[in-house]
Scaffold this active site. Structure first.
Site, PDB file in Angstrom:
ATOM      1  N   PRO A 140       4.833   8.417  -4.347  1.00 57.72           N
ATOM      2  CA  PRO A 140       4.879   9.001  -5.690  1.00 57.72           C
ATOM      3  C   PRO A 140       3.841  10.098  -5.924  1.00 57.72           C
ATOM      4  O   PRO A 140       2.723  10.035  -5.411  1.00 57.72           O
ATOM      5  CB  PRO A 140       4.596   7.798  -6.611  1.00 57.72           C
ATOM      6  N   ASN A 141       4.283  11.078  -6.688  1.00 55.42           N
ATOM      7  CA  ASN A 141       3.453  12.207  -7.143  1.00 55.42           C
ATOM      8  C   ASN A 141       3.139  13.240  -6.060  1.00 55.42           C
ATOM      9  O   ASN A 141       2.569  14.286  -6.353  1.00 55.42           O
ATOM     10  CB  ASN A 141       2.138  11.722  -7.788  1.00 55.42           C
ATOM     11  N   HIS A 191      -3.624   9.961   4.322  1.00 50.83           N
ATOM     12  CA  HIS A 191      -4.019  10.359   2.968  1.00 50.83           C
ATOM     13  C   HIS A 191      -4.683  11.719   3.040  1.00 50.83           C
ATOM     14  O   HIS A 191      -5.500  11.967   3.943  1.00 50.83           O
ATOM     15  CB  HIS A 191      -4.996   9.349   2.360  1.00 50.83           C
ATOM     16  N   LEU A 192      -4.332  12.575   2.099  1.00 52.42           N
ATOM     17  CA  LEU A 192      -4.964  13.893   2.042  1.00 52.42           C
ATOM     18  C   LEU A 192      -6.455  13.757   1.755  1.00 52.42           C
ATOM     19  O   LEU A 192      -7.294  14.417   2.370  1.00 52.42           O
ATOM     20  CB  LEU A 192      -4.298  14.726   0.941  1.00 52.42           C
ATOM     21  N   SER A 193      -6.777  12.921   0.778  1.00 50.47           N
ATOM     22  CA  SER A 193      -8.173  12.769   0.357  1.00 50.47           C
ATOM     23  C   SER A 193      -8.836  11.641   1.139  1.00 50.47           C
ATOM     24  O   SER A 193      -8.154  10.802   1.748  1.00 50.47           O
ATOM     25  CB  SER A 193      -8.224  12.458  -1.146  1.00 50.47           C
ATOM     26  N   ARG A 244      -9.214   2.601  -4.745  1.00 45.72           N
ATOM     27  CA  ARG A 244      -8.517   3.309  -3.663  1.00 45.72           C
ATOM     28  C   ARG A 244      -8.974   2.829  -2.282  1.00 45.72           C
ATOM     29  O   ARG A 244      -8.436   3.239  -1.259  1.00 45.72           O
ATOM     30  CB  ARG A 244      -8.728   4.821  -3.765  1.00 45.72           C
ATOM     31  N   ARG A 277      -1.014  19.644  -8.293  1.00 40.65           N
ATOM     32  CA  ARG A 277      -1.641  18.381  -8.714  1.00 40.65           C
ATOM     33  C   ARG A 277      -3.104  18.329  -8.251  1.00 40.65           C
ATOM     34  O   ARG A 277      -3.374  18.368  -7.046  1.00 40.65           O
ATOM     35  CB  ARG A 277      -0.868  17.222  -8.066  1.00 40.65           C
TER      36      ARG A 277
HETATM   37  C1  DQA Z   1      -3.367   9.733  -1.736  1.00 35.96           C
HETATM   38  C2  DQA Z   1      -4.518   8.855  -2.253  1.00 35.96           C
HETATM   39  C3  DQA Z   1      -4.003   7.844  -3.256  1.00 35.96           C
HETATM   40  O1  DQA Z   1      -5.070   7.050  -3.728  1.00 35.96           O
HETATM   41  C4  DQA Z   1      -3.367   8.555  -4.436  1.00 35.96           C
HETATM   42  O2  DQA Z   1      -2.840   7.610  -5.353  1.00 35.96           O
HETATM   43  C5  DQA Z   1      -2.337   9.536  -4.021  1.00 35.96           C
HETATM   44  C6  DQA Z   1      -2.617  10.390  -2.877  1.00 35.96           C
HETATM   45  C7  DQA Z   1      -3.890  10.859  -0.802  1.00 35.96           C
HETATM   46  O3  DQA Z   1      -3.061  11.431  -0.104  1.00 35.96           O
HETATM   47  O4  DQA Z   1      -5.076  11.166  -0.800  1.00 35.96           O
HETATM   48  O5  DQA Z   1      -1.313   9.702  -4.678  1.00 35.96           O
HETATM   49  O6  DQA Z   1      -2.487   8.935  -0.985  1.00 35.96           O
END
Ligand code: DQA
Length: 154
Positions: free
Chosen positions: A13-14, A103-105, A114, A21
């Protein structure tokens, strides 16, 4: 390794909003750009990728359930479902395919919630903090894993 390894790339999602974003956290690269860089990298490595994004947990579970028929491994950024979804983890585990979590971050340098992932314990590896490049690193590792597995077969 199968002649042409096939990898299912799953975005949660997102992630459809990448580019606009929270660019200070996730960068300015769009999801389409990531998918096309993955497709080029796969082509160069003699592999194939199929990319899928959904904001819906059930749609993600359905796609993952179908994957063993057509794929050799899964590269997944589960987005926020990383931290909440037992259903996603169970679906991934049920495939018996090697899973790489991306994960990107750097999720460990952010909010406490997280730091827990339902997916990591069933993944062969986790890449985080490298932005969009993490997807390419994850793909490279997954393809190497598939290659090693075939080489190890008697
Ligand atoms: C994410 C990290 C998650 O905590 C967050 O909810 C995301 C992106 C990342 O790619 O860093 O939607 O998965």
């Amino acid at each position: 390794m199968p002649k042409m390894p096939r990898v299912l790339v799953v975005h949660g999602p997102n992630l459809n909003l990448l580019g606009s974003r929270e660019p200070h956290v996730y960068g300015t690269t769009t999801l389409d750009e990531i998918d096309s860089r993955l497709a080029s990298a796969a082509r160069e490595a003699g592999a194939n990728v199929d990319c899928f994004q959904s904001n819906h947990e059930g749609a993600l579970v359905d796609r993952i359930q179908e994957s063993p028929a057509s794929f050799d491994g899964i590269l997944i950024n589960p987005g926020a479902y990383t931290h909440t979804s037992v259903a996603l983890r169970d679906a991934l585990a049920a495939t018996s395919l090697p899973v790489v979590e991306v994960h990107l971050s750097n999720v460990h340098a952010r909010e406490e919630f997280r730091r827990h992932s339902f997916v990591s314990p069933i993944a062969i590896a986790v890449v985080c903090g490298f932005g969009w490049r993490g997807y390419l690193l994850g793909l490279e590792g997954l393809l190497a894993h598939l290659r090693d597995r075939v080489a190890a077969k008697p």
